[in-house]
Design a protein around this motif. Structure first.
Motif, PDB file in Angstrom:
ATOM      1  N   GLN A   1      -4.279   7.251 -71.950  1.00  0.00           N
ATOM      2  CA  GLN A   1      -5.692   6.991 -72.240  1.00  0.00           C
ATOM      3  C   GLN A   1      -5.875   5.823 -73.208  1.00  0.00           C
ATOM      4  O   GLN A   1      -6.779   5.002 -73.025  1.00  0.00           O
ATOM      5  CB  GLN A   1      -6.368   8.250 -72.766  1.00  0.00           C
ATOM      6  CG  GLN A   1      -6.567   9.320 -71.687  1.00  0.00           C
ATOM      7  CD  GLN A   1      -7.499  10.432 -72.141  1.00  0.00           C
ATOM      8  OE1 GLN A   1      -7.059  11.367 -72.803  1.00  0.00           O
ATOM      9  NE2 GLN A   1      -8.764  10.321 -71.791  1.00  0.00           N
ATOM     10  N   LEU A   2      -5.025   5.730 -74.234  1.00  0.00           N
ATOM     11  CA  LEU A   2      -5.160   4.593 -75.154  1.00  0.00           C
ATOM     12  C   LEU A   2      -4.802   3.287 -74.454  1.00  0.00           C
ATOM     13  O   LEU A   2      -5.453   2.254 -74.669  1.00  0.00           O
ATOM     14  CB  LEU A   2      -4.279   4.804 -76.386  1.00  0.00           C
ATOM     15  CG  LEU A   2      -4.724   5.914 -77.350  1.00  0.00           C
ATOM     16  CD1 LEU A   2      -3.814   5.956 -78.577  1.00  0.00           C
ATOM     17  CD2 LEU A   2      -6.181   5.748 -77.787  1.00  0.00           C
ATOM     18  N   SER A   3      -3.784   3.313 -73.599  1.00  0.00           N
ATOM     19  CA  SER A   3      -3.434   2.112 -72.837  1.00  0.00           C
ATOM     20  C   SER A   3      -4.587   1.678 -71.933  1.00  0.00           C
ATOM     21  O   SER A   3      -4.861   0.480 -71.781  1.00  0.00           O
ATOM     22  CB  SER A   3      -2.185   2.389 -71.999  1.00  0.00           C
ATOM     23  OG  SER A   3      -1.897   1.307 -71.150  1.00  0.00           O
ATOM     24  N   THR A   4      -5.284   2.648 -71.368  1.00  0.00           N
ATOM     25  CA  THR A   4      -6.385   2.353 -70.452  1.00  0.00           C
ATOM     26  C   THR A   4      -7.544   1.628 -71.145  1.00  0.00           C
ATOM     27  O   THR A   4      -8.247   0.827 -70.524  1.00  0.00           O
ATOM     28  CB  THR A   4      -6.883   3.666 -69.795  1.00  0.00           C
ATOM     29  OG1 THR A   4      -5.796   4.251 -69.076  1.00  0.00           O
ATOM     30  CG2 THR A   4      -8.033   3.420 -68.830  1.00  0.00           C
ATOM     31  N   ILE A   5      -7.732   1.880 -72.438  1.00  0.00           N
ATOM     32  CA  ILE A   5      -8.798   1.174 -73.172  1.00  0.00           C
ATOM     33  C   ILE A   5      -8.258  -0.082 -73.874  1.00  0.00           C
ATOM     34  O   ILE A   5      -8.905  -0.653 -74.756  1.00  0.00           O
ATOM     35  CB  ILE A   5      -9.524   2.077 -74.189  1.00  0.00           C
ATOM     36  CG1 ILE A   5      -8.574   2.560 -75.299  1.00  0.00           C
ATOM     37  CG2 ILE A   5     -10.184   3.258 -73.482  1.00  0.00           C
ATOM     38  CD1 ILE A   5      -9.290   3.178 -76.495  1.00  0.00           C
ATOM     39  N   GLY A   6      -7.057  -0.514 -73.459  1.00  0.00           N
ATOM     40  CA  GLY A   6      -6.506  -1.760 -73.986  1.00  0.00           C
ATOM     41  C   GLY A   6      -5.768  -1.620 -75.295  1.00  0.00           C
ATOM     42  O   GLY A   6      -5.549  -2.617 -75.998  1.00  0.00           O
ATOM     43  N   CYS A   7      -5.356  -0.394 -75.637  1.00  0.00           N
ATOM     44  CA  CYS A   7      -4.692  -0.132 -76.913  1.00  0.00           C
ATOM     45  C   CYS A   7      -3.372   0.616 -76.723  1.00  0.00           C
ATOM     46  O   CYS A   7      -3.221   1.751 -77.191  1.00  0.00           O
ATOM     47  CB  CYS A   7      -5.613   0.669 -77.831  1.00  0.00           C
ATOM     48  SG  CYS A   7      -7.168  -0.146 -78.219  1.00  0.00           S
ATOM     49  N   PRO A   8      -2.392  -0.004 -76.046  1.00  0.00           N
ATOM     50  CA  PRO A   8      -1.112   0.691 -75.895  1.00  0.00           C
ATOM     51  C   PRO A   8      -0.469   0.940 -77.255  1.00  0.00           C
ATOM     52  O   PRO A   8      -0.660   0.174 -78.207  1.00  0.00           O
ATOM     53  CB  PRO A   8      -0.273  -0.276 -75.050  1.00  0.00           C
ATOM     54  CG  PRO A   8      -0.903  -1.615 -75.253  1.00  0.00           C
ATOM     55  CD  PRO A   8      -2.363  -1.352 -75.446  1.00  0.00           C
ATOM     56  N   ILE A   9       0.281   2.036 -77.345  1.00  0.00           N
ATOM     57  CA  ILE A   9       0.906   2.434 -78.603  1.00  0.00           C
ATOM     58  C   ILE A   9       2.113   1.548 -78.897  1.00  0.00           C
ATOM     59  O   ILE A   9       2.878   1.190 -77.989  1.00  0.00           O
ATOM     60  CB  ILE A   9       1.308   3.917 -78.523  1.00  0.00           C
ATOM     61  CG1 ILE A   9       0.054   4.798 -78.428  1.00  0.00           C
ATOM     62  CG2 ILE A   9       2.149   4.336 -79.734  1.00  0.00           C
ATOM     63  CD1 ILE A   9       0.326   6.227 -78.020  1.00  0.00           C
ATOM     64  N   LYS A  10       2.284   1.204 -80.164  1.00  0.00           N
ATOM     65  CA  LYS A  10       3.403   0.366 -80.609  1.00  0.00           C
ATOM     66  C   LYS A  10       4.728   0.911 -80.063  1.00  0.00           C
ATOM     67  O   LYS A  10       5.050   2.077 -80.228  1.00  0.00           O
ATOM     68  CB  LYS A  10       3.435   0.322 -82.133  1.00  0.00           C
ATOM     69  CG  LYS A  10       4.576  -0.492 -82.737  1.00  0.00           C
ATOM     70  CD  LYS A  10       4.481  -0.498 -84.253  1.00  0.00           C
ATOM     71  CE  LYS A  10       5.623  -1.270 -84.893  1.00  0.00           C
ATOM     72  NZ  LYS A  10       6.924  -0.627 -84.732  1.00  0.00           N
ATOM     73  N   GLY A  11       5.478   0.037 -79.404  1.00  0.00           N
ATOM     74  CA  GLY A  11       6.789   0.400 -78.867  1.00  0.00           C
ATOM     75  C   GLY A  11       6.779   1.002 -77.478  1.00  0.00           C
ATOM     76  O   GLY A  11       7.847   1.214 -76.896  1.00  0.00           O
ATOM     77  N   ASP A  12       5.585   1.264 -76.912  1.00  0.00           N
ATOM     78  CA  ASP A  12       5.513   1.993 -75.642  1.00  0.00           C
ATOM     79  C   ASP A  12       5.494   1.023 -74.461  1.00  0.00           C
ATOM     80  O   ASP A  12       4.448   0.708 -73.893  1.00  0.00           O
ATOM     81  CB  ASP A  12       4.266   2.887 -75.631  1.00  0.00           C
ATOM     82  CG  ASP A  12       4.326   3.953 -74.552  1.00  0.00           C
ATOM     83  OD1 ASP A  12       5.306   3.968 -73.771  1.00  0.00           O
ATOM     84  OD2 ASP A  12       3.401   4.784 -74.481  1.00  0.00           O
ATOM     85  N   LEU A  13       6.676   0.569 -74.082  1.00  0.00           N
ATOM     86  CA  LEU A  13       6.792  -0.393 -72.977  1.00  0.00           C
ATOM     87  C   LEU A  13       6.226   0.166 -71.676  1.00  0.00           C
ATOM     88  O   LEU A  13       5.618  -0.555 -70.886  1.00  0.00           O
ATOM     89  CB  LEU A  13       8.262  -0.780 -72.760  1.00  0.00           C
ATOM     90  CG  LEU A  13       8.960  -1.566 -73.878  1.00  0.00           C
ATOM     91  CD1 LEU A  13      10.423  -1.779 -73.523  1.00  0.00           C
ATOM     92  CD2 LEU A  13       8.279  -2.906 -74.106  1.00  0.00           C
ATOM     93  N   LYS A  14       6.432   1.463 -71.456  1.00  0.00           N
ATOM     94  CA  LYS A  14       5.989   2.085 -70.199  1.00  0.00           C
ATOM     95  C   LYS A  14       4.490   1.947 -69.999  1.00  0.00           C
ATOM     96  O   LYS A  14       4.008   1.817 -68.870  1.00  0.00           O
ATOM     97  CB  LYS A  14       6.401   3.566 -70.183  1.00  0.00           C
ATOM     98  CG  LYS A  14       5.939   4.318 -68.943  1.00  0.00           C
ATOM     99  CD  LYS A  14       6.578   5.700 -68.821  1.00  0.00           C
ATOM    100  CE  LYS A  14       7.937   5.596 -68.193  1.00  0.00           C
ATOM    101  NZ  LYS A  14       8.462   6.906 -67.743  1.00  0.00           N
TER     102      LYS A  14
END
Length: 233
Positions: free
Chosen positions: A174-187
């Motif tokens: 969900q955070l990736s979907t709003i343009g905010c991927p989590i630090k270190g989360d390449l996937k």
């Protein structure tokens, strides 16, 4: 209300709360909660060994796994020490009677300082990844979380996330979907990995009524030892 404290650090096991029925530990990033195809020793076995040694128990030690955290994620994990507590805890999780709060580090600032995100997530088992949709699609599950920015760091934003549902890779997706991927989360779209292969997502706090004693528990997990996490306190 009981504020639980760090009780033990034997064998790299950080016990945050223990009583006759439950044990709560602070999982390190990289540890797996339950055994999988890797064959690596799971956290559940580490906890069993700790209990066996501490109480001089002969034979097998009972331990029920109540919930899991993704391998690269750190933070609070609850285990049941008795068959009496396990079904009660499972029922509490299903009824959302347990409040879980996560901290996540992201590089991009969300458009809103706080928001409630609703998506429908569909898991692809081939690549072990979930995909978010704005409307329901076949085999998808509704996912809801709320977040707020609680601190701005030099290069990152610290978000506090509260889950309303528990879906596969929910916060990450969900955070990736709003343009905010989590630090270190390449996937899920971050541009580089953390040195220890972790992602900067930490199960920070859990609040619930003890399933047997009915005491209110409020447990906070110390952050991983890392310069960026250190800047969050």
């Amino acid at each position: 209300m009981q504020k639980s404290k760090h009780l033990s650090n034997k064998n790299n096991l950080q016990v945050l709360h223990e009583d006759n029925h439950i044990i709560v530990v602070n999982k390190r990033a990289g540890d797996i909660v339950q055994g999988d195809k890797t064959g690596d020793k799971p956290l559940s076995d580490v906890v069993k060994s700790y209990l066996k040694d501490k109480y001089n128990k002969p034979g097998n030690v009972y331990l029920g796994t109540v919930h899991r955290l993704d391998r690269p994620t750190s933070g609070l994990v609850i285990f049941s020490k008795t068959s009496k507590a396990l079904p009660r805890l499972n029922k509490m999780f299903a009824a959302k009677d347990i409040t879980k709060t996560y901290w996540a580090l992201v590089k991009n600032k969300p458009k809103k300082d706080s928001d409630r995100l609703v998506h429908w997530l569909k898991k692809n088992p081939k690549n072990n990844k979930s995909y978010a949709h704005s409307t329901e699609v076949k085999d998808s599950k509704k996912a809801i979380l709320s977040y707020q920015i609680i601190k701005k760091l030099d290069n990152f934003y610290l978000l506090e996330v509260t889950l309303e549902t528990g879906r596969h890779h929910q916060i990450r997706t969900q955070l990736s979907t709003i343009g905010c991927p989590i630090k270190g989360d390449l996937k899920y779209g971050f541009d580089r990995s953390n040195k220890d292969a972790s992602i900067s997502l930490h199960a920070r706090n859990i609040k619930f009524i003890h399933p047997v004693s009915k005491e209110e528990l409020d447990i906070t997990a110390p952050l991983p030892k890392d310069p960026v996490w250190d800047a969050c306190i």
